[in-house]
Design an enzyme around this catalytic site. Structure first.
Site, short mmCIF file in Angstrom:
data_model
loop_
_atom_site.label_atom_id
_atom_site.label_comp_id
_atom_site.label_asym_id
_atom_site.label_seq_id
_atom_site.Cartn_x
_atom_site.Cartn_y
_atom_site.Cartn_z
N HIS A 19 0.82 -1.21 0.00
CA HIS A 19 0.00 0.00 0.00
C HIS A 19 0.85 1.26 0.00
O HIS A 19 1.69 1.44 0.89
CB HIS A 19 -0.89 -0.05 1.24
CG HIS A 19 -1.88 1.07 1.34
ND1 HIS A 19 -1.96 1.89 2.44
CD2 HIS A 19 -2.82 1.50 0.47
CE1 HIS A 19 -2.93 2.76 2.25
NE2 HIS A 19 -3.47 2.55 1.07
N ARG A 20 0.63 2.14 -0.99
CA ARG A 20 1.38 3.40 -1.16
C ARG A 20 2.89 3.12 -1.23
O ARG A 20 3.68 3.85 -0.64
CB ARG A 20 1.06 4.39 -0.05
CG ARG A 20 -0.43 4.68 0.11
CD ARG A 20 -0.73 5.73 1.18
NE ARG A 20 -2.14 5.70 1.53
CZ ARG A 20 -2.69 6.41 2.51
NH1 ARG A 20 -1.93 7.23 3.21
NH2 ARG A 20 -3.99 6.31 2.80
N GLU A 49 0.60 -0.51 -4.64
CA GLU A 49 -0.55 0.36 -4.88
C GLU A 49 -0.07 1.79 -4.68
O GLU A 49 0.64 2.08 -3.69
CB GLU A 49 -1.67 0.05 -3.87
CG GLU A 49 -2.95 0.81 -4.10
CD GLU A 49 -3.11 2.12 -3.32
OE1 GLU A 49 -4.14 2.77 -3.48
OE2 GLU A 49 -2.18 2.50 -2.56
N ASP A 71 -1.19 6.18 -5.42
CA ASP A 71 -2.25 7.15 -5.76
C ASP A 71 -1.71 8.17 -6.74
O ASP A 71 -0.59 8.65 -6.59
CB ASP A 71 -2.69 7.88 -4.49
CG ASP A 71 -3.08 6.92 -3.39
OD1 ASP A 71 -4.14 6.28 -3.51
OD2 ASP A 71 -2.31 6.79 -2.41
N HIS A 78 -1.24 11.17 -2.19
CA HIS A 78 -2.53 10.72 -1.65
C HIS A 78 -3.45 11.85 -1.18
O HIS A 78 -4.63 11.89 -1.52
CB HIS A 78 -2.30 9.76 -0.47
CG HIS A 78 -3.56 9.29 0.16
ND1 HIS A 78 -4.20 9.98 1.16
CD2 HIS A 78 -4.31 8.20 -0.07
CE1 HIS A 78 -5.30 9.34 1.52
NE2 HIS A 78 -5.40 8.25 0.78
N GLU A 135 -4.23 3.94 -8.27
CA GLU A 135 -5.51 4.50 -7.85
C GLU A 135 -5.65 5.93 -8.35
O GLU A 135 -4.84 6.80 -8.01
CB GLU A 135 -5.65 4.47 -6.31
CG GLU A 135 -7.02 5.00 -5.92
CD GLU A 135 -7.21 5.21 -4.42
OE1 GLU A 135 -6.44 4.67 -3.60
OE2 GLU A 135 -8.16 5.94 -4.08
N LYS A 189 -6.89 9.08 -7.76
CA LYS A 189 -7.34 9.68 -6.49
C LYS A 189 -8.00 11.03 -6.78
O LYS A 189 -7.32 12.02 -7.07
CB LYS A 189 -6.13 9.84 -5.57
CG LYS A 189 -6.43 10.45 -4.23
CD LYS A 189 -7.39 9.62 -3.41
CE LYS A 189 -6.75 8.48 -2.66
NZ LYS A 189 -7.75 7.62 -1.95
N ASP A 249 0.12 -2.13 4.27
CA ASP A 249 1.28 -1.24 4.44
C ASP A 249 2.57 -2.05 4.60
O ASP A 249 3.66 -1.53 4.39
CB ASP A 249 1.10 -0.37 5.69
CG ASP A 249 -0.10 0.55 5.60
OD1 ASP A 249 -0.39 1.05 4.49
OD2 ASP A 249 -0.77 0.76 6.63
O1 G3P Z 1 -6.51 1.37 -3.07
C1 G3P Z 1 -6.73 1.00 -1.77
C2 G3P Z 1 -6.52 2.13 -0.80
O2 G3P Z 1 -5.35 2.83 -1.14
C3 G3P Z 1 -7.67 3.09 -0.81
O3 G3P Z 1 -7.60 4.02 0.21
O4 G3P Z 1 -7.15 6.27 1.08
O5 G3P Z 1 -5.36 4.54 1.15
O6 G3P Z 1 -6.03 5.57 -1.01
P1 G3P Z 1 -6.46 5.15 0.37
MG MG Z 2 -4.84 4.49 -2.48
#
Ligand code: G3P
Ligand code: MG
Length: 255
Positions: A14-15, A41, A43, A56, A116, A118, A240
């Site tokens: 994540h990120r 992943e 944004d 993000h 993503e 965003k 994460d």
């Molecule tokens: O793509 C999954 C997750 O990243 C969505 O929430 O706010 O972390 O971008 P957020």
């Molecule tokens: Mg995200």
């Protein structure tokens, strides 16, 4: 190879690997690669001058040395921000990554990307998609790219730009699965659902899988609490710190 056989990560960082590195940075993605994460992943949003960047929040305060809304920065001013020191002094000097820089790195490392789109409040989903999607499609092979969004307009624009589902894997992001999820996914010719694991119900998971979609869950960092969801058919966890899941994945491969 069919569409659903093409992509099968069990974990997505994540990120970037945001437990250990400043989120959404080139350093985080290099770190994810070194730690053996096959997918990340990230944004994407637009700066005020239209440059797509990996970021993000609507503003820069939480993850940089300054304050202000992201759209008040252009490429030159955004590159003056320190986006690493807030996380730890050893990351001081890290610069905000453009989408182009990030795609080049991901390509070089051979990683998969869940990008993503965003769309923060007040921002235009069409422009973001029209700017970002062609770059991602151009740089990455289909089997290493899933484009997701909470924003329905962004997803519609993406599907209009690339109508062939074999060339664009689209992911529907939801905090809470809407009742009409089947119709929405069918209309968008979607590839996957990306759902909040704390709100997902077993019945929903099983129905999504029975309907033929991939099911990704965000953002989970507790592999023991998450364990039952693998039995429901969840394909991948967005975490994460994917390494936490190494001994708790379905099957034998800790991928
Ligand atoms: O793509 C999954 C997750 O990243 C969505 O929430 O706010 O972390 O971008 P957020
Ligand atoms: Mg995200």
């Amino acid at each position: 190879m069919t569409r659903l056989e093409a992509i099968h990560p069990h974990t997505i960082a994540h990120r970037g690997l945001s437990a250990h590195f400043p989120e959404n940075t080139l350093t985080a993605v290099r770190g994810a690669y070194r730690c053996g994460c096959p997918w990340v992943e990230l944004d994407v949003q637009l700066l005020g001058d239209g440059t797509p960047v990996i970021w993000h929040d609507p503003g820069v305060r939480r993850c940089s040395s300054r304050r202000g809304k992201l759209f008040t920065f252009d490429m030159t001013t955004a590159k003056t921000l320190d986006v690493g020191a807030w996380f730890h002094p050893r990351f001081a000097g890290e610069r905000m990554a453009t989408l182009e820089e990030m795609l080049d790195l991901i390509n070089e490392l051979g990683l998969g990307l869940n990008l993503e789109l965003k769309v923060n409040r007040g921002r235009d989903p069409r422009t973001l998609t029209e700017t970002s999607l062609p770059m991602a499609l151009d740089k990455l092979p289909t089997e290493r790219l899933v484009v997701s969004s909470f924003n329905r307009q962004a997803l519609h624009t993406a599907r209009q730009l690339e109508p062939d589902p074999h060339r664009l894997n689209l992911g529907l992001l939801y905090d809470k699965l809407p009742k009409e999820w089947r119709e929405i996914a069918s209309h968008l010719n979607a590839y996957s659902f990306h759902l909040d694991w704390r709100r997902l119900k077993e019945k929903q998971a099983r129905e999504i899988k029975a309907t033929g979609y991939r099911l990704f869950c965000y953002t989970a960092n507790d592999p023991i609490a998450f364990a039952p969801l693998w039995q429901w058919g969840v394909d991948a966890v967005i975490s994460d710190d994917p390494d936490l899941f190494a001994h708790y994945l379905p099957g034998k491969a800790a991928t």
